[in-house]
Every structure is written in structure tokens, then in C-alpha cells.
Motif scaffolding. Structure first.
Motif, mmCIF file in Angstrom:
data_model
loop_
_atom_site.group_PDB
_atom_site.id
_atom_site.type_symbol
_atom_site.label_atom_id
_atom_site.label_comp_id
_atom_site.label_asym_id
_atom_site.label_seq_id
_atom_site.Cartn_x
_atom_site.Cartn_y
_atom_site.Cartn_z
ATOM 1 N N VAL A 14 0.733 -0.752 -0.293
ATOM 2 C CA VAL A 14 0.428 0.126 0.010
ATOM 3 C C VAL A 14 0.844 1.302 0.043
ATOM 4 O O VAL A 14 0.096 2.123 -0.602
ATOM 5 C CB VAL A 14 -1.626 0.148 1.799
ATOM 6 C CG1 VAL A 14 -1.546 1.620 1.649
ATOM 7 C CG2 VAL A 14 -2.182 -1.089 1.342
ATOM 8 N N LEU A 15 1.782 1.074 0.474
ATOM 9 C CA LEU A 15 2.990 2.033 0.745
ATOM 10 C C LEU A 15 3.117 2.861 -0.456
ATOM 11 O O LEU A 15 3.957 3.543 -1.130
ATOM 12 C CB LEU A 15 3.990 2.213 1.995
ATOM 13 C CG LEU A 15 5.031 3.030 2.217
ATOM 14 C CD1 LEU A 15 3.968 5.116 2.644
ATOM 15 C CD2 LEU A 15 5.840 2.786 3.204
ATOM 16 N N LEU B 219 0.816 4.529 -3.018
ATOM 17 C CA LEU B 219 0.787 5.810 -2.062
ATOM 18 C C LEU B 219 1.716 6.574 -2.706
ATOM 19 O O LEU B 219 1.917 7.187 -3.324
ATOM 20 C CB LEU B 219 0.566 5.466 -1.441
ATOM 21 C CG LEU B 219 -1.031 4.597 -0.776
ATOM 22 C CD1 LEU B 219 -0.982 5.495 1.069
ATOM 23 C CD2 LEU B 219 -1.949 5.871 -1.246
ATOM 24 N N ALA C 275 1.725 6.478 -6.673
ATOM 25 C CA ALA C 275 0.774 7.489 -6.782
ATOM 26 C C ALA C 275 1.184 9.107 -6.915
ATOM 27 O O ALA C 275 0.761 9.805 -7.338
ATOM 28 C CB ALA C 275 -0.686 7.339 -6.017
ATOM 29 N N LEU C 276 1.421 9.707 -5.719
ATOM 30 C CA LEU C 276 1.781 10.981 -4.852
ATOM 31 C C LEU C 276 3.217 11.526 -6.449
ATOM 32 O O LEU C 276 2.813 12.577 -6.763
ATOM 33 C CB LEU C 276 2.439 10.914 -4.072
ATOM 34 C CG LEU C 276 1.171 10.572 -3.010
ATOM 35 C CD1 LEU C 276 2.112 10.261 -1.499
ATOM 36 C CD2 LEU C 276 0.706 12.330 -2.824
ATOM 37 N N LEU D 188 -5.707 10.212 -9.648
ATOM 38 C CA LEU D 188 -5.834 10.864 -8.455
ATOM 39 C C LEU D 188 -6.382 11.645 -8.699
ATOM 40 O O LEU D 188 -7.330 12.396 -7.423
ATOM 41 C CB LEU D 188 -4.535 11.072 -8.130
ATOM 42 C CG LEU D 188 -3.610 9.342 -7.743
ATOM 43 C CD1 LEU D 188 -2.748 9.481 -6.720
ATOM 44 C CD2 LEU D 188 -4.888 8.526 -6.968
ATOM 45 N N ASP E 116 -4.033 15.613 -1.739
ATOM 46 C CA ASP E 116 -2.841 15.642 -1.738
ATOM 47 C C ASP E 116 -1.878 15.294 -0.315
ATOM 48 O O ASP E 116 -0.952 13.922 0.445
ATOM 49 C CB ASP E 116 -2.072 16.406 -2.371
ATOM 50 C CG ASP E 116 -1.770 16.320 -4.235
ATOM 51 O OD1 ASP E 116 -2.462 15.198 -4.563
ATOM 52 O OD2 ASP E 116 -1.647 17.060 -4.574
ATOM 53 N N MET F 33 -3.290 11.831 1.092
ATOM 54 C CA MET F 33 -2.410 10.426 0.408
ATOM 55 C C MET F 33 -1.238 11.312 1.265
ATOM 56 O O MET F 33 -0.725 9.843 1.344
ATOM 57 C CB MET F 33 -2.302 10.938 -1.569
ATOM 58 C CG MET F 33 -2.886 10.551 -2.044
ATOM 59 S SD MET F 33 -3.825 9.404 -2.110
ATOM 60 C CE MET F 33 -2.113 8.233 -2.717
ATOM 61 N N CYS F 34 -0.632 11.737 1.760
ATOM 62 C CA CYS F 34 0.193 11.578 2.348
ATOM 63 C C CYS F 34 -0.125 10.872 3.871
ATOM 64 O O CYS F 34 0.917 9.902 4.686
ATOM 65 C CB CYS F 34 0.771 13.322 2.315
ATOM 66 S SG CYS F 34 1.652 13.835 1.038
ATOM 67 N N ALA G 139 -1.842 8.839 4.636
ATOM 68 C CA ALA G 139 -2.514 7.619 4.453
ATOM 69 C C ALA G 139 -0.667 6.644 4.571
ATOM 70 O O ALA G 139 -0.709 5.418 4.905
ATOM 71 C CB ALA G 139 -3.484 7.042 2.928
ATOM 72 N N SER G 140 0.059 7.574 3.387
ATOM 73 C CA SER G 140 1.423 6.723 3.124
ATOM 74 C C SER G 140 1.732 6.560 4.805
ATOM 75 O O SER G 140 2.301 6.202 5.122
ATOM 76 C CB SER G 140 2.101 7.699 2.512
ATOM 77 O OG SER G 140 1.729 7.984 1.062
ATOM 78 N N SER H 189 0.615 4.191 6.710
ATOM 79 C CA SER H 189 1.170 2.340 6.059
ATOM 80 C C SER H 189 2.657 2.594 6.758
ATOM 81 O O SER H 189 2.742 1.860 7.555
ATOM 82 C CB SER H 189 1.173 2.831 4.969
ATOM 83 O OG SER H 189 0.045 2.406 4.479
#
Length: 230
Positions: free
Chosen positions: A43-44, A47, A50-51, A59, A73, A76-77, A79-80, A83
């Protein structure tokens, strides 16, 4: 014997050193920690990729405003970061189970409790607000498989199906929580027994030197018994 079983606490009744019918709880916790680490690592990686290239993974959209893009964004940060934190927690649990460090397993156990509580709240919210399932189905894209067939079902059937699915997930999560808890108890008991064994085997008796023993005057012999004469 029957009295001892009745006086046993519920934690002791469910305590077992085996999980999945053939695996030790320590081995099971290590496998579970490695599995969670792999999932969060994937997942990381997704992400971060994707970033780095949001247009390739769709995205962002041109229809959204700039402030919404910034919020995407930021999410997403976050979520990273979550993770990465999960990888750290799972790594701690794996290391604690492997090296017999009980304190390292506690964060992963707390995460399991938190995740179980969230899934329970989802099940309760579905029971209280059953129309949320229909709202969620309407938000799905039109090309989603079996969307029309599922949406045609009544709310009662949808609630029962979703609750059955969530119930199976909760039962499986509860079993994993019990396995990690049993591993924590096993590691804690193993560490206490090893400490007791070390103390008992490392204890030495200090005797005085031989010269001091010879210099101590011997005790006087007791007086001989005399028989009384009448």
C-alpha cells in the motif's frame, strides 16, 4: 478438579499455545506480523508511486478545484504516514515474538483492538441506519459488476447480507486477537520462567575461608548425663 475449573478466570479458559489447529501462537504472531507488513508495504509503495505521478493513476481530475487537489494530496500523505506507522508496529510485533520481548507485542495488540472496535461500529451503524447501504450503492460507478442486481434487493436482505459478512470478519479478527494475546501471555510467562531459572542457577553460597573455620573454637561437648541415685 471440578472446583479448580469453575474458579478459573475466562482468560485462562481461552488460553492456548496453539493456533490454526497446528501452529504455535508465537509462530502465528510472527506470520501475522509479516503478512501485515507486506500488505502495508505494498500500500505504501502504491501511494508513493501515485504521489510521484498522479496523472498516471488518475488521482486528480481537471473538474476539481485546486484546493480539492491539495486536500487529495494531503490525504495521500496522511495515508502514507499511517502505512509507514503500521509497518513499524507490525515489525515490532514480529521482533517481539521472535526475540521473546512481550512489551514489543502490545502496540500491535492495541491496533487489533482498535480495528475490531471500528468494524463493530460499522456494523452498529448499518443496523441503525440501513439506508446507508443504498446510498453507498448509488455512489458506485455504473460499470461496477452486479450493481443493478444488488440495488434491486430490499433493505432487509442487504442488511442481513452485510451483517453476515461483517460478522464473519469480526469473528476472524477476534480469533487473531486471541492468538496475539495468547502469544503475549506465552512470551511473558517464558520471560518470567527464564529469569527465575537464572536467579536459582546463578545463586552461590559463600563459605568462609578454611583458616577461619579452623580458628573458630569448637563447641564444648555436653556434660555427661548422671543418673540420680535414691
Amino acid at each position: 478438579m471440578f472446583a479448580d475449573k469453575t474458579m478459573m478466570s475466562p482468560w485462562d479458559r481461552w488460553y492456548s499455545t496453539s493456533c490454526c489447529l497446528c501452529c504455535h501462537v508465537r509462530t502465528g504472531t510472527i506470520i501475522l506480523g509479516v503478512w501485515y507488513m507486506l500488505i502495508n508495504a505494498v500500500v505504501l509503495l502504491i501511494l508513493l508511486t501515485a504521489l510521484s505521478d498522479p496523472e498516471q493513476y488518475h488521482l486528480t481530475s481537471a473538474e476539481l478545484a485546486n484546493d480539492l487537489d491539495v486536500m487529495d494530496d494531503a490525504n495521500m500523505c496522511i495515508a502514507s504516514a499511517i502505512s509507514l506507522l503500521m509497518i513499524l508496529i507490525c515489525g515490532m510485533a514480529t521482533y517481539g515474538a521472535y526475540k521473546l520481548r512481550a512489551a514489543w507485542i502490545i502496540p500491535f495488540f492495541c491496533y487489533q483492538i482498535f480495528d475490531f472496535a471500528l468494524n463493530t461500529l460499522v456494523a452498529v451503524s448499518i443496523v441503525v441506519y440501513p439506508n446507508t447501504i443504498q446510498d453507498y450503492l448509488q455512489q458506485l460507478p455504473d460499470n461496477f459488476p452486479y450493481k443493478e442486481e444488488v440495488a434491486a434487493l430490499s433493505n432487509v436482505y442487504l442488511v442481513l447480507i452485510v451483517l453476515l459478512f461483517i460478522g464473519c470478519i469480526l469473528g476472524f479478527k477476534a480469533y487473531l486477537i486471541a492468538c496475539v494475546w495468547n502469544c503475549y501471555r506465552y512470551v511473558s510467562g517464558r520471560g518470567g520462567s527464564e529469569l527465575l531459572l537464572y536467579v536459582t542457577t546463578d545463586t552461590t553460597v559463600l563459605l568462609p575461608p578454611y583458616d577461619d573455620n579452623m580458628s573458630v573454637p569448637p563447641k564444648r561437648a555436653p556434660a555427661p548425663c548422671t543418673t540420680a541415685t535414691a
